[in-house]
Design an enzyme around this catalytic site. Structure first.
Site, short mmCIF file in Angstrom:
data_model
loop_
_atom_site.label_atom_id
_atom_site.label_comp_id
_atom_site.label_asym_id
_atom_site.label_seq_id
_atom_site.Cartn_x
_atom_site.Cartn_y
_atom_site.Cartn_z
N ARG A 49 -12.78 13.35 3.57
CA ARG A 49 -11.49 14.05 3.74
C ARG A 49 -10.99 14.61 2.41
O ARG A 49 -10.38 15.67 2.37
CB ARG A 49 -10.45 13.08 4.33
CG ARG A 49 -10.68 12.75 5.79
CD ARG A 49 -9.87 11.56 6.23
NE ARG A 49 -8.47 11.73 5.96
CZ ARG A 49 -7.65 10.75 5.53
NH1 ARG A 49 -8.10 9.52 5.34
NH2 ARG A 49 -6.39 10.99 5.31
N LYS A 67 -8.13 -0.41 7.03
CA LYS A 67 -8.61 -1.31 5.97
C LYS A 67 -7.65 -2.47 5.74
O LYS A 67 -8.07 -3.56 5.39
CB LYS A 67 -8.97 -0.58 4.69
CG LYS A 67 -7.91 0.24 4.06
CD LYS A 67 -8.49 1.00 2.85
CE LYS A 67 -7.51 2.03 2.37
NZ LYS A 67 -7.88 3.39 2.70
N ASP A 114 -13.94 3.85 6.75
CA ASP A 114 -12.87 4.48 5.98
C ASP A 114 -13.39 4.95 4.63
O ASP A 114 -13.01 6.01 4.15
CB ASP A 114 -11.69 3.52 5.78
CG ASP A 114 -10.62 4.19 4.93
OD1 ASP A 114 -10.10 5.24 5.35
OD2 ASP A 114 -10.34 3.71 3.83
N SER A 130 -6.54 5.27 8.38
CA SER A 130 -7.25 4.93 7.15
C SER A 130 -6.58 3.72 6.49
O SER A 130 -7.24 2.74 6.13
CB SER A 130 -7.22 6.15 6.21
OG SER A 130 -7.44 5.78 4.87
N HIS A 165 0.84 -1.20 0.00
CA HIS A 165 0.00 0.00 0.00
C HIS A 165 0.87 1.24 0.00
O HIS A 165 1.84 1.33 0.75
CB HIS A 165 -0.92 0.01 1.23
CG HIS A 165 -2.07 0.96 1.09
ND1 HIS A 165 -3.30 0.57 0.61
CD2 HIS A 165 -2.17 2.29 1.33
CE1 HIS A 165 -4.11 1.63 0.57
NE2 HIS A 165 -3.44 2.68 1.02
N1 URA Z 1 -4.19 6.18 1.38
C1 URA Z 1 -5.23 5.78 2.15
O1 URA Z 1 -5.71 4.67 2.01
N2 URA Z 1 -5.68 6.62 3.07
C2 URA Z 1 -5.18 7.85 3.27
O2 URA Z 1 -5.63 8.55 4.13
C3 URA Z 1 -4.11 8.27 2.46
C4 URA Z 1 -3.63 7.41 1.51
#
Ligand code: URA
Length: 433
Positions: A168, A187, A161, A183, A82
């Site tokens: 956001r 997840k 989220d 966030s 990620h």
């Molecule tokens: N990626 C995410 O999944 N969440 C964030 O807040 C920023 C980048």
């Protein structure tokens, strides 16, 4: 417990209790707390920050806001990767097929564009007909069959989220360390992967502008993951300049495909190989050096590209596009921007390039906006390059000419040309494990 009091407490810089954090997340997910109060709390968190304990409580509340996946044994460890978000960051489209082609299952849930940064799901949808919305059962079946699937976050997984991310994005509350950490990790913990490699971006095009902030974010996320029993590793990587030479959805997919063919830009290739090696190492496929060699080999022998084609087909896209990228639809209009003077490019400010792509139609300004998959830009010169006056700096793509004006001024202002070359900046700035 009144939402008003929770907002006021955080606004005034006090620590929220686990119960208050959970009440907010549960209430917002259930639709009992309106967007305006959730926005106010996000802004209060943006200003006042959160302790590591509050961030962990927020992460766990996000994880528990919906179902958690429980994947059956698919043979071997499952790995995910990620990114904290950047401009031109299409590494997932390169890394996931490499890793899958080497026998490690990649069950990846990705996000959409956020602020000035792009998202893998938006990029993938540049393949006409390709779906990213699958039930957990379909997701598992695709991973079992093809070794790889990249899907959007299902409605049932970390729904808090999903709502907060969209909120956001349009309330200037993305670039907050606790909100990003919770966030991402909320997840990731709801998905059932064994190993997670984080690409924590650092620089103007990232939500974390300084090395210190990125290090703090990486350390916190690695710790949260470890505490939850995951194998974790984070690379801190440069995001002062866009990654690769393209920004915008289908342009980035085409560049990712070129990279899987061994013809991609150097920075994208190097970062993709490094991330793939970290994922393979966590999945016990050898030492980092051995895994790097294997990742390069998977590009050279075409197995990684074939893995992407299989995934595209399984998700409803046309795999022929992977082998012939001229099949991707193209933007109706294009315009070239040239260098106003000669010299060395000292900076290609990634955030401004991201905003230029947004102005061209490649991203969203409101939660309801649809994106233009063909819009974006191709850079012809990047930080460190020498250019002559009148030499092309970038080509812009959009569906109508009116979009070019804003994008052109953003790019010209973001490209600093001077008489001396800048000091080279490494692509990989650090590592946390
Ligand atoms: N990626 C995410 O999944 N969440 C964030 O807040 C920023 C980048």
């Amino acid at each position: 417990m009144r939402m008003y009091d929770i907002i006021k407490k955080k606004r005034d810089g006090y620590r929220l209790t686990d119960e208050e954090i959970r009440a907010f997340v549960t209430g917002y997910t259930a639709g009992e707390i309106p967007d305006y109060q959730a926005s106010a709390l996000c802004m209060a968190i943006w200003y006042s920050g959160m302790t590591a304990e509050e961030t962990t409580a927020l992460t766990l509340a996000i994880r528990d806001s919906g179902e958690t996946l429980c994947l059956p044994d698919l043979g071997g460890l499952r790995v995910d990767k990620h990114s904290t978000g950047g401009v031109g960051d299409k590494t997932s489209l390169v890394v996931a097929p490499i890793v899958a082609s080497l026998g490690v299952k990649v069950a990846k849930m990705s996000g959409r564009g956020l602020g000035h940064t792009g998202g893998t799901v938006d990029k993938l949808e540049s393949f006409t007909g390709l779906r990213t919305d699958f039930s957990p059962e379909e997701f598992v079946e695709m991973v079992r069959k093809t070794g790889l699937a990249i899907v959007g976050q299902s409605a049932d997984l970390a729904p808090a989220d999903k709502k907060l991310y969209a909120l956001r994005d349009v309330t200037a509350t993305v670039d907050s360390l606790p909100l990003i950490a919770s966030s991402i990790m909320g997840k990731k913990l709801a998905a059932d992967d064994d190993c997670i490699v984080l690409d924590v971006k650092c620089g103007s095009g990232s939500f974390m502008k300084t090395y210190e902030q990125s290090l703090e974010l990486a350390t916190l996320m690695v710790q949260i993951g470890r505490n939850a029993g995951k194998r974790m590793c984070a690379l801190l990587t440069d995001m002062d300049s866009p990654l690769g030479n393209t920004v915008g959805n289908s342009l980035e997919v085409i560049e990712a495909i070129d990279t899987l063919r061994g013809q991609g830009p150097g920075d994208l290739t190097e970062l993709s190989v490094a991330l793939a090696a970290e994922m393979l190492t966590l999945a016990e496929k050898g030492t980092r050096e051995e895994c790097e060699v294997r990742a390069r080999q998977a590009i050279r022998d075409g197995t990684a590209l074939a893995s992407l084609a299989r995934m595209v087909e399984a998700q409803g896209g046309n795999p022929a596009w992977v082998y012939d990228t001229s099949l991707f639809p193209r933007a109706a209009c294009c315009r070239e921007i040239t260098a106003p003077r000669g010299g060395y490019i000292r900076k290609t400010d990634a955030e401004q390039y991201g905003l230029a792509a947004l102005a061209l139609g490649a991203g969203r300004n409101t939660m309801q906006d649809t994106i233009d998959h063909t819009a974006g830009l191709v850079l012809h010169a990047k930080t460190g390059d020498r250019v002559e006056a009148g030499q092309p700096l970038a080509t812009l793509y959009a569906s109508d000419e009116t979009r070019f004006e804003t994008a052109t001024s953003l790019i010209l202002a973001a490209t600093h040309i001077a008489d001396t070359a800048p000091a080279p900046r490494p692509l990989i700035l650090g590592r946390v494990e």
